[in-house]
Write a protein that holds these residues in place. Structure first.
Motif, mmCIF file in Angstrom:
data_model
loop_
_atom_site.group_PDB
_atom_site.id
_atom_site.type_symbol
_atom_site.label_atom_id
_atom_site.label_comp_id
_atom_site.label_asym_id
_atom_site.label_seq_id
_atom_site.Cartn_x
_atom_site.Cartn_y
_atom_site.Cartn_z
ATOM 1 N N ILE A 105 6.867 20.162 -54.421
ATOM 2 C CA ILE A 105 5.699 20.236 -55.633
ATOM 3 C C ILE A 105 6.240 19.498 -56.260
ATOM 4 N N GLN A 118 5.734 12.469 -62.524
ATOM 5 C CA GLN A 118 4.955 12.385 -63.312
ATOM 6 C C GLN A 118 4.991 12.922 -64.645
ATOM 7 N N GLU A 137 -4.264 22.189 -54.540
ATOM 8 C CA GLU A 137 -4.576 22.091 -53.597
ATOM 9 C C GLU A 137 -2.966 21.334 -52.433
ATOM 10 N N MET A 138 -2.050 21.035 -53.472
ATOM 11 C CA MET A 138 -0.659 20.550 -52.494
ATOM 12 C C MET A 138 -0.463 21.770 -52.037
ATOM 13 N N GLU A 177 7.113 16.443 -57.127
ATOM 14 C CA GLU A 177 6.044 15.521 -57.587
ATOM 15 C C GLU A 177 5.891 15.938 -59.339
ATOM 16 N N PHE A 178 5.366 16.932 -59.763
ATOM 17 C CA PHE A 178 5.390 17.373 -61.125
ATOM 18 C C PHE A 178 6.501 16.292 -62.156
ATOM 19 N N GLN A 220 -6.114 22.119 -65.247
ATOM 20 C CA GLN A 220 -5.768 21.136 -64.007
ATOM 21 C C GLN A 220 -4.669 21.034 -63.253
ATOM 22 N N MET A 221 -3.186 21.091 -63.877
ATOM 23 C CA MET A 221 -2.224 21.076 -63.048
ATOM 24 C C MET A 221 -1.997 22.716 -62.206
ATOM 25 N N GLU A 275 -5.161 23.571 -60.281
ATOM 26 C CA GLU A 275 -5.238 23.479 -58.838
ATOM 27 C C GLU A 275 -4.979 22.850 -58.433
ATOM 28 N N MET A 276 -3.540 21.125 -59.021
ATOM 29 C CA MET A 276 -2.952 20.931 -58.307
ATOM 30 C C MET A 276 -2.249 21.094 -57.604
#
Length: 193
Positions: A100, A107, A89-90, A103-104, A82-83, A85-86
Motif C-alpha cells: 500500500i 502515485q 479498500e486496499m 503504491e502511494f 479519499q486516500m 478510503e483507498m
C-alpha cells in the motif's frame, strides 16, 4: 333516545391525518435504518479491528501531499479523505502494508512519506546536514587554534593582565610598541603643522 358518543373516541379527519403521518414516519425510519444496516460512520467498510489498526498505522506513516507537515490520519483535506478510503479498500483486497505504501509513493512521490527514504540519492538528505555540522565544527576548532597560536607568537595581540603585563610576558615589549606608535603619530602631526 339519542346516543351520545364521547368526544375523545370520535375520529376527526385531522386526528386521522396526524395518525397516518406518524405511521408513515415510523415506517420510513425503519426502512432507512434497515438499508443503513447500522453501519458505523467511522468504519463504513466494516473492517475488522486488526484491519482498522493496520489502516491507522499506514495513515500515520503517510503525509498529506498538499499540506506541509500534516499526517494523513489527521488531515481534513478532501484528498486525504479519499486516500484513507483507498487504504481501506486496499486492505480489504488483501494488500500488505508495504504494498500500500509503495503504491502511494508511485502515485504521489516520496513526499508522501514525510521523510526521504534512507537510500540512493535521498540518502544525501540525511547525510548532508550531519556532514555540514561536522565541517562547521572542524572549521571553528581550526580557526580557534590558529588564533590562539597567533596570539602566542605575537605578544602585542596577547591580552593585558591586571599587573600591566600580558599573559605571554612582562609589559616591556608592549610598552616599546606603544612608544614607537606614539612617536610616529607625533612625527606625522609635526610634519603637517
Amino acid at each position: 333516545m339519542a346516543l351520545h358518543h364521547p368526544t375523545h373516541l370520535v375520529v376527526t379527519p385531522m386526528k386521522k391525518a396526524i395518525f397516518l403521518a406518524l405511521i408513515a414516519l415510523f415506517l420510513f425510519s425503519v426502512v432507512v435504518f434497515a438499508q443503513d444496516g447500522g453501519v458505523d460512520p467511522n468504519n463504513p467498510r466494516q473492517l475488522t479491528p486488526e484491519q482498522q489498526a493496520l489502516a491507522k498505522e499506514i495513515q500515520q506513516e503517510l503525509w498529506c501531499p498538499i499540506c506541509q507537515g500534516i499526517r494523513l490520519d489527521v488531515c481534513e483535506q478532501q484528498v486525504c479523505q479519499q486516500m484513507r478510503e483507498m487504504i481501506d479498500e486496499m486492505i480489504l483486497e488483501g494488500k500488505s502494508k508495504q504494498e500500500i505504501i509503495d503504491e502511494f509513493v508511485v502515485q504521489y512521490g516520496v513526499v508522501i512519506l514525510g521523510e526521504p527514504p534512507k537510500e540512493g540519492v535521498n540518502l544525501m538528505a540525511w547525510i548532508m546536514p550531519i556532514a555540514l555540522a561536522l565541517a562547521g565544527l572542524g572549521f571553528a576548532v581550526w580557526m580557534s587554534r590558529k588564533w590562539t597560536e597567533k596570539r602566542r607568537q605575537d605578544p602585542a595581540l596577547a591580552p593585558v593582565t591586571a599587573g600591566g603585563g600580558t599573559e605571554t610576558g612582562p609589559s616591556a615589549p608592549s610598552s616599546d610598541i606603544e612608544d614607537d606608535y606614539l612617536a610616529r603619530v607625533e612625527q606625522e602631526l609635526g610634519e603637517e603643522y
